[in-house]
Design a protein around this motif. Structure first.
Motif, PDB file in Angstrom:
ATOM      1  N   TYR A  31      38.879  -9.859   5.405  1.00 42.56           N
ATOM      2  CA  TYR A  31      37.548  -9.960   6.260  1.00 42.56           C
ATOM      3  C   TYR A  31      37.182 -11.431   5.437  1.00 42.56           C
ATOM      4  O   TYR A  31      36.938 -11.563   4.233  1.00 42.56           O
ATOM      5  CB  TYR A  31      36.580  -8.988   5.888  1.00 42.56           C
ATOM      6  N   ASP A  32      36.905 -12.625   6.405  1.00 41.69           N
ATOM      7  CA  ASP A  32      36.529 -13.664   5.687  1.00 41.69           C
ATOM      8  C   ASP A  32      37.725 -14.433   4.636  1.00 41.69           C
ATOM      9  O   ASP A  32      37.189 -14.974   3.543  1.00 41.69           O
ATOM     10  CB  ASP A  32      35.361 -13.907   5.147  1.00 41.69           C
ATOM     11  N   GLY A  33      38.815 -13.935   5.072  1.00 41.12           N
ATOM     12  CA  GLY A  33      39.841 -14.203   3.862  1.00 41.12           C
ATOM     13  C   GLY A  33      40.115 -13.326   2.655  1.00 41.12           C
ATOM     14  O   GLY A  33      40.958 -13.714   1.767  1.00 41.12           O
ATOM     15  N   HIS A  88      40.984  -9.688  10.209  1.00 41.00           N
ATOM     16  CA  HIS A  88      42.588  -9.482  10.538  1.00 41.00           C
ATOM     17  C   HIS A  88      42.824  -8.289   9.960  1.00 41.00           C
ATOM     18  O   HIS A  88      42.627  -7.952   8.813  1.00 41.00           O
ATOM     19  CB  HIS A  88      43.286 -10.805   9.855  1.00 41.00           C
ATOM     20  N   THR A 126      42.919  -8.715  15.505  1.00 41.66           N
ATOM     21  CA  THR A 126      42.200  -9.954  15.267  1.00 41.66           C
ATOM     22  C   THR A 126      40.877 -10.123  16.028  1.00 41.66           C
ATOM     23  O   THR A 126      40.814 -10.201  17.154  1.00 41.66           O
ATOM     24  CB  THR A 126      43.023 -11.010  15.800  1.00 41.66           C
ATOM     25  N   GLY A 163      37.691 -12.630  15.210  1.00 39.33           N
ATOM     26  CA  GLY A 163      37.055 -13.448  14.291  1.00 39.33           C
ATOM     27  C   GLY A 163      37.343 -13.681  12.949  1.00 39.33           C
ATOM     28  O   GLY A 163      38.731 -13.701  12.681  1.00 39.33           O
ATOM     29  N   PRO A 164      36.514 -13.234  12.008  1.00 40.41           N
ATOM     30  CA  PRO A 164      36.913 -13.322  10.346  1.00 40.41           C
ATOM     31  C   PRO A 164      37.719 -11.980  10.044  1.00 40.41           C
ATOM     32  O   PRO A 164      38.178 -11.887   9.064  1.00 40.41           O
ATOM     33  CB  PRO A 164      35.516 -13.239   9.744  1.00 40.41           C
TER      34      PRO A 164
END
Length: 209
Positions: free
Chosen positions: A172-174, A100, A95, A97-98
């Protein structure tokens, strides 16, 4: 790790002992994870990420590590944020930041078996990395074990093991990064890339300042 000096030289050498994971994704994002249980900065992990559009990003946990890594490699964006890595039964969870990420290691490769046969003290020496550079270029196109880094620094990679990566999921960024894929095109952070096939490398990295 201790700071070491080469005989007859005043240029310090810093050693980082740990793992490097190189991963490609179907979305075109390529990821290089550095996980360093032993380093001059204490234990830490960092993520180098190249997006499909070519943007190169660094995620590092402290300003000090971010400055060191960004002075050694090349990035368009540097972000200081927590980089958490957990390893359980061959599954790595990251993990940052953006980002996962979760990936699983597979079997040790034939090259990994050969690397493990090399005595550890020898494998960690820069002179061994110089010897193996030509072999790496032949067996793993794009991979280099020594070269010139940023800021006039020199760098050596002493590999001691190589495991395949067999599974990956991440966002990345959802947005879903897609399935595991070759690291193509090669990443452009430094003088060399990671193996084309996603892999986890046990390595000692030596940086001469």
């Amino acid at each position: 790790m201790k700071r070491m000096l080469r005989a007859g030289s005043h240029r310090p050498r810093l050693c980082f002992d740990g793992w490097i994971a190189g991963l490609g994704t179907a979305s075109g994002t390529r990821i290089v994870l550095g996980h360093w249980p032993r380093s001059p900065f204490g234990p830490f992990s960092d993520v180098m990420l190249e997006r499909g559009d070519g943007e190169r990003l660094l995620f590092a946990p402290t300003r000090r590590t971010a400055e060191f890594v960004s002075d050694t490699y090349h990035f368009d964006t540097v972000r200081v944020l927590p980089v958490d890595v957990a390893v359980l039964a061959g599954t790595w969870t990251v993990t940052a930041g953006p980002l996962h990420l979760r990936f699983a290691t597979g079997r040790r490769t034939l090259l990994g078996h050969l690397l493990r046969a090399v005595p550890g003290p020898l494998a960690r020496r820069p002179v061994w990395a110089a010897v193996t550079d030509g072999i790496a270029r032949t067996l793993l196109p794009g991979v280099r074990t020594r070269g010139s880094a940023g800021g006039g620094r020199r760098e050596w990679y002493g590999a001691q093991d190589l495991l395949s990566i067999r599974d990956l999921s991440g966002t990345y960024d959802g947005e879903d990064l897609g399935a595991l894929a070759p690291v193509e095109p090669p990443v452009r952070f430094g003088f060399g890339s990671v193996p084309h096939r996603p892999a986890l490398t046990r390595v000692t990295t030596t940086v001469e300042m």
